[in-house]
Design a protein around this motif. Sequence first.
Motif, PDB file in Angstrom:
ATOM      1  N   PRO A  71       0.940  -1.412  -0.560  1.00 16.44           N
ATOM      2  CA  PRO A  71       0.293  -0.269   0.134  1.00 16.44           C
ATOM      3  C   PRO A  71       0.785   1.571  -0.743  1.00 16.44           C
ATOM      4  O   PRO A  71       1.895   1.257   0.531  1.00 16.44           O
ATOM      5  N   ILE A  72       0.392   2.147  -0.484  1.00 17.45           N
ATOM      6  CA  ILE A  72       1.196   3.866  -0.748  1.00 17.45           C
ATOM      7  C   ILE A  72       0.486   4.469   0.924  1.00 17.45           C
ATOM      8  O   ILE A  72      -1.240   4.956   0.117  1.00 17.45           O
ATOM      9  N   GLY A  73       1.345   4.977   1.403  1.00 19.79           N
ATOM     10  CA  GLY A  73       0.571   5.924   2.578  1.00 19.79           C
ATOM     11  C   GLY A  73       0.189   6.913   2.153  1.00 19.79           C
ATOM     12  O   GLY A  73       1.230   7.330   1.061  1.00 19.79           O
ATOM     13  N   ASP A  74      -0.521   7.505   2.487  1.00 19.49           N
ATOM     14  CA  ASP A  74      -0.871   9.327   2.339  1.00 19.49           C
ATOM     15  C   ASP A  74      -0.100  10.442   2.301  1.00 19.49           C
ATOM     16  O   ASP A  74       0.123  11.183   1.239  1.00 19.49           O
ATOM     17  N   MET A  75       0.684  10.003   3.447  1.00 20.39           N
ATOM     18  CA  MET A  75       2.046  10.712   3.518  1.00 20.39           C
ATOM     19  C   MET A  75       2.779  10.425   2.399  1.00 20.39           C
ATOM     20  O   MET A  75       4.589  11.886   2.357  1.00 20.39           O
ATOM     21  N   TYR A  76       3.366   9.580   2.221  1.00 19.33           N
ATOM     22  CA  TYR A  76       4.248   9.133   1.312  1.00 19.33           C
ATOM     23  C   TYR A  76       4.181   9.405  -0.051  1.00 19.33           C
ATOM     24  O   TYR A  76       5.357   9.022  -0.761  1.00 19.33           O
ATOM     25  N   LYS A  77       2.791   9.327  -0.235  1.00 22.06           N
ATOM     26  CA  LYS A  77       2.418   9.545  -1.370  1.00 22.06           C
ATOM     27  C   LYS A  77       2.905  10.435  -2.730  1.00 22.06           C
ATOM     28  O   LYS A  77       3.632  10.199  -3.304  1.00 22.06           O
ATOM     29  N   HIS A  78       3.351  11.837  -2.580  1.00 20.84           N
ATOM     30  CA  HIS A  78       3.780  12.844  -2.981  1.00 20.84           C
ATOM     31  C   HIS A  78       5.389  12.777  -3.194  1.00 20.84           C
ATOM     32  O   HIS A  78       5.414  12.322  -4.336  1.00 20.84           O
ATOM     33  N   ASN A  79       6.161  12.241  -2.558  1.00 21.69           N
ATOM     34  CA  ASN A  79       7.302  12.130  -3.011  1.00 21.69           C
ATOM     35  C   ASN A  79       7.294  11.245  -4.050  1.00 21.69           C
ATOM     36  O   ASN A  79       8.971  11.207  -3.908  1.00 21.69           O
ATOM     37  N   PHE A  80       7.411   9.723  -3.463  1.00 16.43           N
ATOM     38  CA  PHE A  80       6.785   8.533  -4.077  1.00 16.43           C
ATOM     39  C   PHE A  80       6.655   8.655  -5.791  1.00 16.43           C
ATOM     40  O   PHE A  80       7.191   8.536  -6.514  1.00 16.43           O
ATOM     41  N   LEU A  81       5.693   9.789  -5.992  1.00 19.10           N
ATOM     42  CA  LEU A  81       5.509  10.237  -7.824  1.00 19.10           C
ATOM     43  C   LEU A  81       6.633  11.068  -8.303  1.00 19.10           C
ATOM     44  O   LEU A  81       7.591  11.207  -8.895  1.00 19.10           O
ATOM     45  N   ILE A  82       7.622  11.945  -7.323  1.00 16.81           N
ATOM     46  CA  ILE A  82       8.748  12.877  -7.323  1.00 16.81           C
ATOM     47  C   ILE A  82       9.691  11.790  -7.575  1.00 16.81           C
ATOM     48  O   ILE A  82      10.327  12.128  -8.815  1.00 16.81           O
ATOM     49  N   LYS A  83       9.536  11.057  -7.016  1.00 19.80           N
ATOM     50  CA  LYS A  83      11.003  10.217  -7.408  1.00 19.80           C
ATOM     51  C   LYS A  83      10.922   9.280  -8.797  1.00 19.80           C
ATOM     52  O   LYS A  83      11.460   8.539  -9.547  1.00 19.80           O
ATOM     53  N   ILE A  84       9.381   9.048  -8.880  1.00 17.46           N
ATOM     54  CA  ILE A  84       9.445   7.790  -9.489  1.00 17.46           C
ATOM     55  C   ILE A  84       9.463   8.987 -11.462  1.00 17.46           C
ATOM     56  O   ILE A  84      10.087   8.884 -11.875  1.00 17.46           O
ATOM     57  N   LYS A  85       8.927  10.228 -11.155  1.00 18.70           N
ATOM     58  CA  LYS A  85       8.964  11.329 -12.256  1.00 18.70           C
ATOM     59  C   LYS A  85      10.584  11.362 -12.458  1.00 18.70           C
ATOM     60  O   LYS A  85      11.093  11.650 -13.600  1.00 18.70           O
ATOM     61  N   LYS A  86      11.419  11.464 -11.085  1.00 22.31           N
ATOM     62  CA  LYS A  86      13.244  11.417 -11.159  1.00 22.31           C
ATOM     63  C   LYS A  86      13.438  10.470 -12.356  1.00 22.31           C
ATOM     64  O   LYS A  86      14.038  10.217 -13.270  1.00 22.31           O
TER      65      LYS A  86
END
Length: 232
Positions: free
Chosen positions: A214-229
């Motif tokens: 699962p992706i926690g709400d508070m970690y979602k933004h950072n995860f998407l940034i890492k994926i984009k990079k």
Amino acid sequence: MNRIKCIIVDDEPLAILLLESYVEKVSFLELVFSTENPIDALDYIQKNECDLVFLDIQMPELTGINLMRILGDKQKYILTTAYSEYALEGYEYNIIDYLLKPISFERFYKSILKAQERFEMSKNSENSYFYVKASGQQHRVNFEDILFVESIKDYVNIKTSEQEYIVLDTLKSMEKQLPESSFVRIHKSFIINLNQIQNFDIKKVNLVDNKEIPIGDMYKHNFLIKIKKQSQ
């Protein structure tokens, strides 16, 4: 490099004052705690973030060696003692250096440079592996083989493509040891290897071994940034 968070544990007040004065002179060190009581040190380390411990070996109630046995490989240590016969006994643990009292600033600084180099190496994403202590042995684990790391109370489960290692450690500590370029925390209980993702949506990640995390709400933004990079 980030400042190295350190604590001082010594049953001699004058020894603590000396080390505190030395730490203040080094820009990349941050003293977060000092104590004459090893029990207080144990309690602090188990509840707070700490990178490096200046640790006296010969202390009442709990020796420095016993303290390291309890804590395992969570921290790195620089041992300080007036008794040279303890040096070899200490080196079976995660020791950076051994300082024999009385400690000069020159000798202290050389030791700190060793510590700085060790921490920089652990942060370097070009490193391809690290060692973890599990089942009484040190195991070499290649970063690329790790699927995910899961928090289980006072332990973490490092799951690789072939096996898993149950290690006395915290997820926060593991974040420091894993390459930032390929690992990201996506939940309070999980760190994943970005290179092991099969697919994902806004709620979960599926890894190549079909493990769903699962992706926690508070970690979602950072995860998407890492994926984009990673895709750039």
